[in-house]
Scaffold this active site. Structure first.
Site, PDB file in Angstrom:
ATOM      1  CD  GLN A 120     -56.333 -99.951  85.765  1.00 19.02           C
ATOM      2  OE1 GLN A 120     -56.456-101.165  85.737  1.00 19.02           O
ATOM      3  NE2 GLN A 120     -56.070 -99.247  84.673  1.00 19.02           N
ATOM      4  CB  CYS A 121     -55.056-100.521  93.939  1.00 19.25           C
ATOM      5  SG  CYS A 121     -54.937-101.476  95.462  1.00 19.25           S
ATOM      6  N   GLY A 122     -58.019-101.423  94.726  1.00 19.61           N
ATOM      7  CA  GLY A 122     -59.126-101.178  95.634  1.00 19.61           C
ATOM      8  C   GLY A 122     -58.779-100.186  96.732  1.00 19.61           C
ATOM      9  CB  THR A 124     -56.732 -96.339  93.907  1.00 22.05           C
ATOM     10  OG1 THR A 124     -55.862 -97.351  93.408  1.00 22.05           O
ATOM     11  CG2 THR A 124     -56.423 -95.027  93.211  1.00 22.05           C
TER      12      THR A 124
END
Length: 247
Positions: A120-122, A124
């Site tokens: 859920q990371c920018g 990803t």
């Protein structure tokens, strides 16, 4: 003379102490003079490597130790990779996403890209996409990507191992192995990550700064490169080719 102080103010101490020099652990014997009337003081020992080392523990009573003299080294041996920078990635056993032990020595002769991933990371989408592209391009030439989920950065990997596998393999077609979720910083950091960080520090210290930090390991298990989270996999393709020894 070992010390110029009067006999009534000093006494001789003879003791052994185990020291870790980073590359070699050794047991040394020291002959020291002890001043009985002074307070605590941090003291330096002089090793056979002619480098000052901090005394590992202060004297039990209030003393000051001066002019240490190394008499002899009684033992020296190499330490395991989990405790120092010696050894290689191959010395570690980790768990895969299904809880099975994986001895990393199975990757001997391969070039490894080890990365802490999050769902859920920018970062990803770009990282997972390019990891799959890089793996597809070089997997038959000796590249292996080892992905370690980690939830320490913004709680951006909250799922269990089954959910993480489903996400990586379905959405991004990841064919490389996904391992058990780990911690990469702090006292509970995985031994492998302690070794990686000690082998290749970052720009602002050893700690992993965010999701998708990357370590490149050569065919002998040595950590040779470290890349920041914002450095995308395809941007260092030339390094991968260099260590794979392909044109």
């Amino acid at each position: 003379m070992l010390c110029s102080a009067s006999p009534s103010a000093t006494r001789l101490l003879f003791f052994k102490r185990n020291l870790n020099f980073g590359f070699v652990s050794a047991s040394f014997s020291f002959l020291l003079t002890e001043h009985l009337s002074t307070g605590f003081e941090n003291t330096l020992l002089v090793s056979s490597l002619n480098k000052p080392l901090p005394l590992l523990s202060r004297p039990i009573i209030k003393t000051r130790v001066s002019r240490p003299v190394l008499l002899f080294s009684s033992r020296a041996d190499h330490t395991m990779a989990s405790n120092s920078k010696t050894g290689s990635v191959y010395d570690f056993t980790v768990k895969d996403a299904r809880g099975n032990d994986v001895d990393l020595s199975i990757y001997k002769g391969k070039v490894l890209l080890i990365v802490n991933v999050a769902s859920q990371c920018g970062l990803t989408d770009s990282n997972y996409t390019e990891l799959s592209q890089l793996y597809e391009k070089y997997k038959n030439q000796g590249l292996e990507i080892l992905a370690f989920p980690c939830n320490q950065f913004g709680a951006q990997e909250p799922g269990n191992n089954e959910q993480i596998l489903e996400f990586a393999c379905t959405r991004f077609k990841a064919e490389y192995p996904i391992f058990d979720k780990v911690e990469v910083n702090g006292d509970n950091a995985a031994p492998l990550y302690k070794y990686l960080k000690s082998s290749k520090g970052g720009l602002f210290g050893d700690s992993i700064k965010w999701n998708f930090s990357k370590f490149l390991v050569d065919k002998k298990g040595n950590v040779v490169e470290r890349y920041a989270p914002t450095t995308t996999p395809l941007s260092f393709e030339k390094d991968v080719k260099k260590y794979l020894e392909v044109a």
